[in-house]
Design a protein around this motif. Structure first.
Motif, mmCIF file in Angstrom:
data_model
loop_
_atom_site.group_PDB
_atom_site.id
_atom_site.type_symbol
_atom_site.label_atom_id
_atom_site.label_comp_id
_atom_site.label_asym_id
_atom_site.label_seq_id
_atom_site.Cartn_x
_atom_site.Cartn_y
_atom_site.Cartn_z
ATOM 1 N N ALA A 176 0.835 -1.211 0.000
ATOM 2 C CA ALA A 176 0.000 0.000 0.000
ATOM 3 C C ALA A 176 0.866 1.255 0.000
ATOM 4 O O ALA A 176 0.549 2.243 -0.689
ATOM 5 C CB ALA A 176 -0.928 -0.008 1.197
ATOM 6 N N ARG A 177 1.959 1.241 0.754
ATOM 7 C CA ARG A 177 2.839 2.420 0.774
ATOM 8 C C ARG A 177 3.458 2.668 -0.595
ATOM 9 O O ARG A 177 3.607 3.821 -1.028
ATOM 10 C CB ARG A 177 3.922 2.249 1.848
ATOM 11 C CG ARG A 177 3.386 2.357 3.270
ATOM 12 C CD ARG A 177 4.510 2.489 4.287
ATOM 13 N NE ARG A 177 5.270 1.259 4.446
ATOM 14 C CZ ARG A 177 4.991 0.309 5.340
ATOM 15 N NH1 ARG A 177 3.934 0.430 6.129
ATOM 16 N NH2 ARG A 177 5.755 -0.760 5.455
ATOM 17 N N LYS A 178 3.791 1.596 -1.293
ATOM 18 C CA LYS A 178 4.350 1.758 -2.636
ATOM 19 C C LYS A 178 3.299 2.290 -3.598
ATOM 20 O O LYS A 178 3.590 3.134 -4.457
ATOM 21 C CB LYS A 178 4.920 0.425 -3.136
ATOM 22 C CG LYS A 178 6.189 0.007 -2.396
ATOM 23 C CD LYS A 178 6.787 -1.269 -2.974
ATOM 24 C CE LYS A 178 8.068 -1.646 -2.234
ATOM 25 N NZ LYS A 178 8.706 -2.864 -2.793
ATOM 26 N N VAL A 179 2.057 1.814 -3.464
ATOM 27 C CA VAL A 179 0.985 2.329 -4.330
ATOM 28 C C VAL A 179 0.738 3.805 -4.034
ATOM 29 O O VAL A 179 0.546 4.612 -4.956
ATOM 30 C CB VAL A 179 -0.301 1.507 -4.152
ATOM 31 C CG1 VAL A 179 -1.475 2.164 -4.881
ATOM 32 C CG2 VAL A 179 -0.097 0.081 -4.675
ATOM 33 N N ALA A 180 0.752 4.186 -2.766
ATOM 34 C CA ALA A 180 0.573 5.597 -2.412
ATOM 35 C C ALA A 180 1.670 6.458 -3.033
ATOM 36 O O ALA A 180 1.405 7.574 -3.512
ATOM 37 C CB ALA A 180 0.563 5.755 -0.892
ATOM 38 N N ASN A 181 2.893 5.951 -3.047
ATOM 39 C CA ASN A 181 3.985 6.688 -3.690
ATOM 40 C C ASN A 181 3.762 6.817 -5.189
ATOM 41 O O ASN A 181 4.050 7.862 -5.784
ATOM 42 C CB ASN A 181 5.326 5.991 -3.418
ATOM 43 C CG ASN A 181 5.767 6.120 -1.975
ATOM 44 O OD1 ASN A 181 5.345 7.030 -1.256
ATOM 45 N ND2 ASN A 181 6.607 5.206 -1.527
ATOM 46 N N LEU A 182 3.251 5.747 -5.814
ATOM 47 C CA LEU A 182 2.960 5.809 -7.252
ATOM 48 C C LEU A 182 1.872 6.836 -7.538
ATOM 49 O O LEU A 182 1.942 7.577 -8.522
ATOM 50 C CB LEU A 182 2.527 4.430 -7.754
ATOM 51 C CG LEU A 182 3.585 3.332 -7.754
ATOM 52 C CD1 LEU A 182 2.958 1.994 -8.131
ATOM 53 C CD2 LEU A 182 4.715 3.669 -8.724
ATOM 54 N N VAL A 183 0.860 6.881 -6.670
ATOM 55 C CA VAL A 183 -0.203 7.877 -6.834
ATOM 56 C C VAL A 183 0.378 9.282 -6.757
ATOM 57 O O VAL A 183 0.036 10.160 -7.554
ATOM 58 C CB VAL A 183 -1.289 7.672 -5.752
ATOM 59 C CG1 VAL A 183 -2.258 8.861 -5.717
ATOM 60 C CG2 VAL A 183 -2.058 6.379 -6.012
ATOM 61 N N GLN A 184 1.303 9.489 -5.825
ATOM 62 C CA GLN A 184 1.910 10.811 -5.683
ATOM 63 C C GLN A 184 2.752 11.163 -6.901
ATOM 64 O O GLN A 184 2.718 12.297 -7.391
ATOM 65 C CB GLN A 184 2.763 10.859 -4.416
ATOM 66 C CG GLN A 184 3.314 12.249 -4.118
ATOM 67 C CD GLN A 184 3.914 12.330 -2.729
ATOM 68 O OE1 GLN A 184 4.149 11.317 -2.067
ATOM 69 N NE2 GLN A 184 4.157 13.541 -2.261
ATOM 70 N N VAL A 185 3.493 10.203 -7.417
ATOM 71 C CA VAL A 185 4.302 10.445 -8.618
ATOM 72 C C VAL A 185 3.419 10.815 -9.799
ATOM 73 O O VAL A 185 3.768 11.677 -10.616
ATOM 74 C CB VAL A 185 5.155 9.198 -8.949
ATOM 75 C CG1 VAL A 185 5.778 9.321 -10.333
ATOM 76 C CG2 VAL A 185 6.251 9.001 -7.904
ATOM 77 N N GLU A 186 2.246 10.163 -9.872
ATOM 78 C CA GLU A 186 1.321 10.466 -10.969
ATOM 79 C C GLU A 186 0.600 11.795 -10.779
ATOM 80 O O GLU A 186 -0.063 12.279 -11.686
ATOM 81 C CB GLU A 186 0.285 9.340 -11.103
ATOM 82 C CG GLU A 186 0.850 8.043 -11.633
ATOM 83 C CD GLU A 186 1.405 8.187 -13.044
ATOM 84 O OE1 GLU A 186 0.655 8.593 -13.947
ATOM 85 O OE2 GLU A 186 2.596 7.901 -13.220
#
Length: 268
Positions: free
Chosen positions: A31-41
């Motif tokens: 989940a933390r990695k997905v949250a980071n991907l959301v932020q990058v996007e």
């Protein structure tokens, strides 16, 4: 391929709502990695749908980074949806089936998900629903557990059955391959930006500890072909012995998760 019993998935995850956060170490890492991907996007504008929110851990991470973001959290299991709603009182919350989203077309700017779509039998249909509800130019950011997840447990179980002179059909729900994920995204009409795999691993002091952890996050066997009742005591003893003999690392038992991440978009 073993069909997934949707009602069992719903029941198992509802029952694990209270224990999930204490057992979901790998799921939280994902989940933390997905949250980071959301932020990058750069998902700072427009409404976002989270599919399979669980207790709302991912949604909480995203909401903290984007105050005021219109966020809809959803889960097949009502107890999970309720837990996420309590965690995020400012978010909308609904019980939703990923394969049949009761949302209007092109109403979401983003769809995100972590550790949920491995429990969906018809990936092209579910991804198609994401594509439908996304606005043009919207993004779909997700992670799911893929083929090879918990291979230690699967292998040790098959060997235990063979040692008992029994056939060893794989009653466990199969996880999707990267190829299947790619094909499902394409069938749904997505523009695929990137799909890749990573490995997460956790360690347990015993087989009982691993099984308690899996039960705690709701990851029971949900195959319609699963046998009734628990495995015999002798099979369980052989299972633990095989697991220790083949995979023990410094006295600990590893559990490997192969995580498939994906970023895709709906063309404008």
């Amino acid at each position: 391929m073993n069909a997934i019993d949707r009602r069992q998935v719903q029941r198992h995850f509802s029952a694990s709502a209270c224990s999930y956060d204490d057992c979901a170490d790998v799921q939280k890492r994902v989940a933390r990695k997905v949250a980071n991907l959301v932020q990058v996007e750069g998902a700072a504008k427009g409404p976002m749908l989270e599919v399979g929110t669980g207790t709302g851990y991912l949604a909480e991470l995203i909401a903290a980074r984007y105050p005021g973001l219109r966020l809809l959290v959803s889960d097949l299991a009502h107890a999970m949806t309720r837990a996420a709603s309590q965690r995020l009182p400012g978010a909308w919350a609904m019980d939703l089936d990923a394969a049949a989203l009761p949302l209007a077309t092109e109403t979401m700017a983003y769809v995100c998900s972590a550790s949920a779509y491995q429990w969906v039998e018809n990936l092209p249909r579910a991804f198609g629903e994401c594509h439908r509800v996304l606005q043009k130019g919207g993004s779909f950011i997700f992670a799911l557990f893929g083929d090879g997840t918990l291979d230690e447990l699967r292998g040790a179980y098959r060997e235990a059955l063979l040692c008992e002179g029994r056939e060893s059909p794989d009653y466990l729900v199969p996880m999707p391959s990267k190829h299947r994920v790619d094909a499902s995204l394409a069938a749904a009409g997505f523009e695929i930006f990137r799909v890749w795999e990573e490995v997460e691993r956790e360690y347990h002091g015993s087989l009982a500890s691993l099984l308690r952890c899996l039960k705690g996050v709701g990851a029971h066997n949900a195959s319609r072909c699963r046998p009734r009742g628990l495995a015999s005591r002798q099979v369980m003893k052989r299972l633990e012995g095989n697991y220790i003999q083949r995979f023990a690392d410094g006295g600990r038992l590893p559990a490997t998760y192969r995580v498939i991440y994906g970023i895709a978009g709906k063309s404008g």
